[in-house]
Scaffold this active site. Sequence first.
Site, mmCIF file in Angstrom:
data_model
loop_
_atom_site.group_PDB
_atom_site.id
_atom_site.type_symbol
_atom_site.label_atom_id
_atom_site.label_comp_id
_atom_site.label_asym_id
_atom_site.label_seq_id
_atom_site.Cartn_x
_atom_site.Cartn_y
_atom_site.Cartn_z
ATOM 1 N N ARG A 18 4.229 10.958 -2.100
ATOM 2 C CA ARG A 18 4.072 10.786 -0.649
ATOM 3 C C ARG A 18 5.385 11.115 0.069
ATOM 4 O O ARG A 18 6.465 10.648 -0.321
ATOM 5 C CB ARG A 18 3.605 9.368 -0.298
ATOM 6 C CG ARG A 18 4.717 8.328 -0.325
ATOM 7 C CD ARG A 18 4.257 6.932 -0.033
ATOM 8 N NE ARG A 18 4.009 6.644 1.356
ATOM 9 C CZ ARG A 18 4.231 5.451 1.916
ATOM 10 N NH1 ARG A 18 4.734 4.449 1.194
ATOM 11 N NH2 ARG A 18 3.954 5.256 3.181
ATOM 12 N N TYR A 34 10.701 9.263 1.321
ATOM 13 C CA TYR A 34 10.725 8.253 0.253
ATOM 14 C C TYR A 34 11.318 8.747 -1.067
ATOM 15 O O TYR A 34 11.430 7.974 -2.013
ATOM 16 C CB TYR A 34 9.299 7.714 0.026
ATOM 17 C CG TYR A 34 8.723 7.068 1.264
ATOM 18 C CD1 TYR A 34 9.249 5.876 1.751
ATOM 19 C CD2 TYR A 34 7.672 7.663 1.971
ATOM 20 C CE1 TYR A 34 8.742 5.282 2.901
ATOM 21 C CE2 TYR A 34 7.150 7.078 3.117
ATOM 22 C CZ TYR A 34 7.691 5.888 3.579
ATOM 23 O OH TYR A 34 7.191 5.312 4.717
ATOM 24 N N HIS A 81 12.863 -2.204 2.408
ATOM 25 C CA HIS A 81 12.239 -0.955 2.859
ATOM 26 C C HIS A 81 13.088 0.201 2.377
ATOM 27 O O HIS A 81 14.314 0.195 2.564
ATOM 28 C CB HIS A 81 12.104 -0.918 4.386
ATOM 29 C CG HIS A 81 11.215 -2.006 4.873
ATOM 30 N ND1 HIS A 81 9.851 -1.952 4.732
ATOM 31 C CD2 HIS A 81 11.504 -3.200 5.422
ATOM 32 C CE1 HIS A 81 9.333 -3.077 5.188
ATOM 33 N NE2 HIS A 81 10.317 -3.855 5.617
ATOM 34 N N ALA A 95 2.970 -0.660 4.828
ATOM 35 C CA ALA A 95 2.477 -0.731 6.205
ATOM 36 C C ALA A 95 2.076 -2.147 6.616
ATOM 37 O O ALA A 95 2.059 -2.468 7.815
ATOM 38 C CB ALA A 95 1.296 0.220 6.366
ATOM 39 N N HIS A 121 4.082 -4.381 9.103
ATOM 40 C CA HIS A 121 3.992 -4.284 10.560
ATOM 41 C C HIS A 121 2.713 -4.903 11.127
ATOM 42 O O HIS A 121 2.501 -4.881 12.328
ATOM 43 C CB HIS A 121 4.081 -2.804 10.968
ATOM 44 C CG HIS A 121 5.095 -2.034 10.171
ATOM 45 N ND1 HIS A 121 6.425 -2.381 10.152
ATOM 46 C CD2 HIS A 121 4.972 -0.967 9.334
ATOM 47 C CE1 HIS A 121 7.080 -1.546 9.348
ATOM 48 N NE2 HIS A 121 6.220 -0.688 8.838
ATOM 49 N N PRO A 139 0.797 -1.222 0.000
ATOM 50 C CA PRO A 139 0.000 0.000 0.000
ATOM 51 C C PRO A 139 0.833 1.277 0.000
ATOM 52 O O PRO A 139 1.858 1.364 0.681
ATOM 53 C CB PRO A 139 -0.829 -0.101 1.286
ATOM 54 C CG PRO A 139 -0.154 -1.132 2.104
ATOM 55 C CD PRO A 139 0.495 -2.078 1.154
ATOM 56 N N ASN A 140 0.343 2.226 -0.773
ATOM 57 C CA ASN A 140 0.891 3.588 -0.871
ATOM 58 C C ASN A 140 2.212 3.678 -1.623
ATOM 59 O O ASN A 140 2.713 4.779 -1.848
ATOM 60 C CB ASN A 140 1.031 4.231 0.524
ATOM 61 C CG ASN A 140 -0.309 4.340 1.213
ATOM 62 O OD1 ASN A 140 -1.242 4.893 0.631
ATOM 63 N ND2 ASN A 140 -0.439 3.797 2.406
HETATM 64 C C1 DQA Z 1 8.131 1.301 4.000
HETATM 65 C C2 DQA Z 1 8.140 1.568 5.497
HETATM 66 C C3 DQA Z 1 6.772 1.300 6.095
HETATM 67 O O1 DQA Z 1 6.791 1.539 7.481
HETATM 68 C C4 DQA Z 1 5.741 2.203 5.469
HETATM 69 O O2 DQA Z 1 4.463 1.912 5.980
HETATM 70 C C5 DQA Z 1 5.768 2.151 3.984
HETATM 71 C C6 DQA Z 1 7.052 2.089 3.293
HETATM 72 C C7 DQA Z 1 9.494 1.679 3.354
HETATM 73 O O3 DQA Z 1 9.693 1.293 2.213
HETATM 74 O O4 DQA Z 1 10.305 2.366 3.959
HETATM 75 O O5 DQA Z 1 4.737 2.239 3.331
HETATM 76 O O6 DQA Z 1 7.940 -0.081 3.792
#
Ligand code: DQA
Length: 143
Positions: free
Chosen positions: A17, A22, A100, A77, A80, A9-10
């Site tokens: 974002r 990022y 990550h 996310a 976690h 997601p995202n």
């Molecule tokens: C992430 C870190 C996660 O905590 C976060 O929710 C993300 C991106 C990262 O790539 O640093 O969406 O996975």
Amino acid sequence: MKILVLNGPNLNMLGIREPEIYGRTTYKDLVAMIEEHCSKKGIDVTCSQSNHEGDLVDMIQQAYFDKVDGIVINPGAYTHTSVALLDALKAVQIPTVEVHISKVDEREAFRQISYVSYYACERIIGKGLDGYIEAIDYLEASV
Ligand code: DQA
């Protein structure tokens, strides 16, 4: 060799974002970068992204039937929270590297828990988008 790169997601919002965390590179650019790297190496790569946990589970299961050799996953996310993603990876038994973009180990406490890490053979954290390339190279060398 067949590799699946899965983003949760995202991650489709890369470049938009929280660019201070990022970066400014878009998801489309990330996919282009991965495809270029893999084409140079003769790796058959598929990049997929979903905002939905069940879709990600379906994609992991499909990787088994598609005889994928390795998975690179940034579960966003769901890292976690998701026992379902962990169980899907355990079910298919495909070597998996967790990526990550940010330094999750230096951020909020809740980001320091990773269910997927109970299965992943390697974790690449805080190396930005280069982490995906490192993960692909790791799988290429070890699978
Ligand atoms: C992430 C870190 C996660 O905590 C976060 O929710 C993300 C991106 C990262 O790539 O640093 O969406 O996975």
